[in-house]
Design an enzyme around this catalytic site. Structure first.
Site, short mmCIF file in Angstrom:
data_model
loop_
_atom_site.label_atom_id
_atom_site.label_comp_id
_atom_site.label_asym_id
_atom_site.label_seq_id
_atom_site.Cartn_x
_atom_site.Cartn_y
_atom_site.Cartn_z
N TYR A 145 20.08 -98.95 -17.52
CA TYR A 145 19.66 -100.22 -16.92
C TYR A 145 18.17 -100.16 -16.64
O TYR A 145 17.68 -99.17 -16.08
CB TYR A 145 20.43 -100.46 -15.62
N ASP A 240 11.97 -94.45 -17.51
CA ASP A 240 12.29 -95.30 -16.38
C ASP A 240 12.81 -94.40 -15.27
O ASP A 240 13.99 -94.04 -15.24
CB ASP A 240 13.32 -96.36 -16.79
N LYS A 268 12.32 -98.06 -6.09
CA LYS A 268 13.26 -97.49 -5.13
C LYS A 268 12.58 -96.53 -4.14
O LYS A 268 11.92 -97.00 -3.21
CB LYS A 268 14.45 -96.90 -5.88
C1 LIG Z 1 17.22 -100.31 -9.99
C2 LIG Z 1 16.66 -100.01 -11.32
C3 LIG Z 1 15.75 -100.86 -11.96
C4 LIG Z 1 15.40 -102.21 -11.42
O1 LIG Z 1 14.78 -102.15 -10.18
P1 LIG Z 1 14.82 -103.46 -9.22
O2 LIG Z 1 13.92 -103.08 -8.09
O3 LIG Z 1 16.25 -103.65 -8.86
O4 LIG Z 1 14.29 -104.60 -10.01
C5 LIG Z 1 15.17 -100.44 -13.13
N1 LIG Z 1 15.49 -99.25 -13.67
C6 LIG Z 1 16.37 -98.41 -13.11
C7 LIG Z 1 16.65 -97.10 -13.74
C8 LIG Z 1 17.01 -98.78 -11.92
O5 LIG Z 1 17.93 -97.97 -11.39
#
Ligand SMILES: *Cc1c(COP(=O)(O)O)cnc(C)c1O
Length: 435
Positions: A145, A240, A268
């Site tokens: 994701y 990511d 995060k």
């Molecule tokens: C949570 C997440 C996102 C998106 O971050 P948001 O702050 O929710 O937009 C992107 N990549 C990864 C791996 C994530 O876990």
């Protein structure tokens, strides 16, 4: 079952004014049934709902809260920062201070652009990769994701998978056509994509530790193979690390596995519980961003002083000697306790863990990709989830998420969790076959 009558009233009110009663889909319990408790406050490792029920919390806001809820140092710093003003639309020293901490900790990053969410970070990384390479196609992996931007919402793991929306409505097929998808942990599949589309491949984007199909570690040599294949093709490698950054190690998965990407997305943890995302990499690529370069990106609240403050205090706490060792030890004890509890009840369940993130998959063997993760017994996860919630433990309301252990999860909280899990697994045994 604990009394949740106030939550029921509050959630009914939410349903009248918010689609599905929530502002992010996975919160709505669609995958496990029932309705979510409505939260009053967080205290360290615990959440307290409107009826006063306490839960050991392993959602931790889906990752940001590595110090637990409302850590005193962060709250105090935020109080002071708020008095000075909450947004300026002009440079502050706080942005530089947080950027310096990120650059010092994450080896592949020389310059940083702060944004307000992980979604913005990945979206911008893709645009930058396209602007830098002059190419269009992006390869992602099934079950990873990368936020909810149009082009990245293909085969996107947890929330999307759980809702059985392979692609979202509202995404033009022409956008999705620029996104290629391969299975995670399969080097040959990547090689085939590179052979076929190499000349137009702008980037490969990957969660170096997958955490949105449940936690799945990269196979030995996998990240290195991605590094080699992208370099040969003249494409960028984007890690990511929105979950793994400052989580699986201070320098993220790139430090843990010793593989350097071209661009890194963060979010995060670096916001300490406030809305922050970031994108970083070498100066030679980052200077392609406006105002230095031709790739446009902007944000009214980007580098927000409150968010920067929470990030700075959080990252300073993570720099304390022994922080990650101690976190790892607690997470390891939890994993062992869950394995034992499942074993005693003879429930097929495998705990897959990297540092302080882990997933208990209801299947016999550890999954390696989305297909094997998706073969977990999700209805049993739903029963386990509700047994744990009723037993005072808050897990993510879907099989394909991580459990986040924070520094506030002390021995008492972990042992309380293992006791609840022992009861929960035993209850699954007695309800086995019933659905
Ligand atoms: C949570 C997440 C996102 C998106 O971050 P948001 O702050 O929710 O937009 C992107 N990549 C990864 C791996 C994530 O876990």
């Amino acid at each position: 079952m604990p009394d949740r009558s106030r939550s029921e009233v509050a959630f009914a009110a939410a349903l009248r004014v918010l689609p599905g009663g929530v502002d992010s889909p996975v919160r709505a319990f669609k995958a496990v049934g029932g309705e979510p408790p409505v939260i009053d406050r967080g205290e360290g490792a615990y959440l307290v709902d409107l009826d006063g029920n306490r839960y050991v919390d392993y959602v931790c806001a889906y990752g940001p809260l590595i110090l637990g809820h409302a850590p005193a140092a962060v709250v105090r710093a935020l109080e002071l920062a708020a008095r000075k003003g909450t947004a300026f639309g002009a440079p502050t020293e706080l942005e530089t201070a947080l950027a310096e901490r990120v650059v010092a900790a994450v080896p592949s990053i020389e310059k940083v652009r702060f944004v307000s969410s992980g979604t913005e970070a990945t979206m911008t990384a893709i645009r930058l990769a396209r602007g830098y390479t002059g190419r269009n196609k992006v390869l992602k992996f099934a079950g990873c994701y990368h936020g909810h931007s149009d082009g990245l919402l293909a085969k996107a793991g947890s929330g999307v998978a759980t809702l059985a929306l392979p692609d979202s409505a509202g995404v033009p097929a022409s956008y999705a056509a620029e996104t290629l998808v391969a299975p995670f942990n399969d080097v040959d599949a990547v090689r085939q994509v590179v052979e076929r589309h190499g000349d137009d491949l702008a980037a490969i984007i990957v969660e170096p530790v997958a955490a949105n199909m449940g936690v799945i570690a990269p196979a030995e040599g996998y990240l290195q193979a991605l590094r080699t294949l992208t370099s040969e093709a003249g494409a960028l490698l984007i890690f990511d690390e929105v979950i793994s950054g400052f989580r699986v190690a201070r320098g993220g998965a790139q430090t843990l596995y010793g593989v350097m990407p071209d661009l890194t997305c963060l979010g995060k943890v670096i916001g300490g519980g406030l809305p922050v995302g970031a994108l970083g990499g070498p100066e030679s690529i980052m200077e392609f961003l406006a105002p230095s370069g031709p790739v446009y990106q902007a944000g009214t609240l980007s580098g927000n002083p409150l968010a920067m403050t929470a990030g700075i205090v959080t990252l300073d706490a993570l720099a304390e000697p022994g922080f990650y060792e101690s976190l790892d030890a607690r997470a390891a004890r939890l994993a062992e306790g869950l394995r034992d509890a499942a074993g005693q009840a003879e429930i097929p369940c495998v705990v897959s863990r990297v540092g302080s993130i882990q997933t208990a998959f209801f299947r016999e063997t550890a999954p390696t990709d989305y297909v094997s993760a998706a073969a977990s017994d999700t209805s049993r996860y739903g029963q386990y989830f509700h047994a744990m919630l009723d037993g005072g433990v808050n897990l993510a309301p879907a099989q394909f998420e991580a459990m986040f252990v924070s520094a506030a999860h002390d021995e008492a909280a972990i042992e309380e969790t293992i006791v609840a899990a022992t009861h929960a697994f035993a209850s699954l045994r007695t309800t086995a076959g019933r659905r």
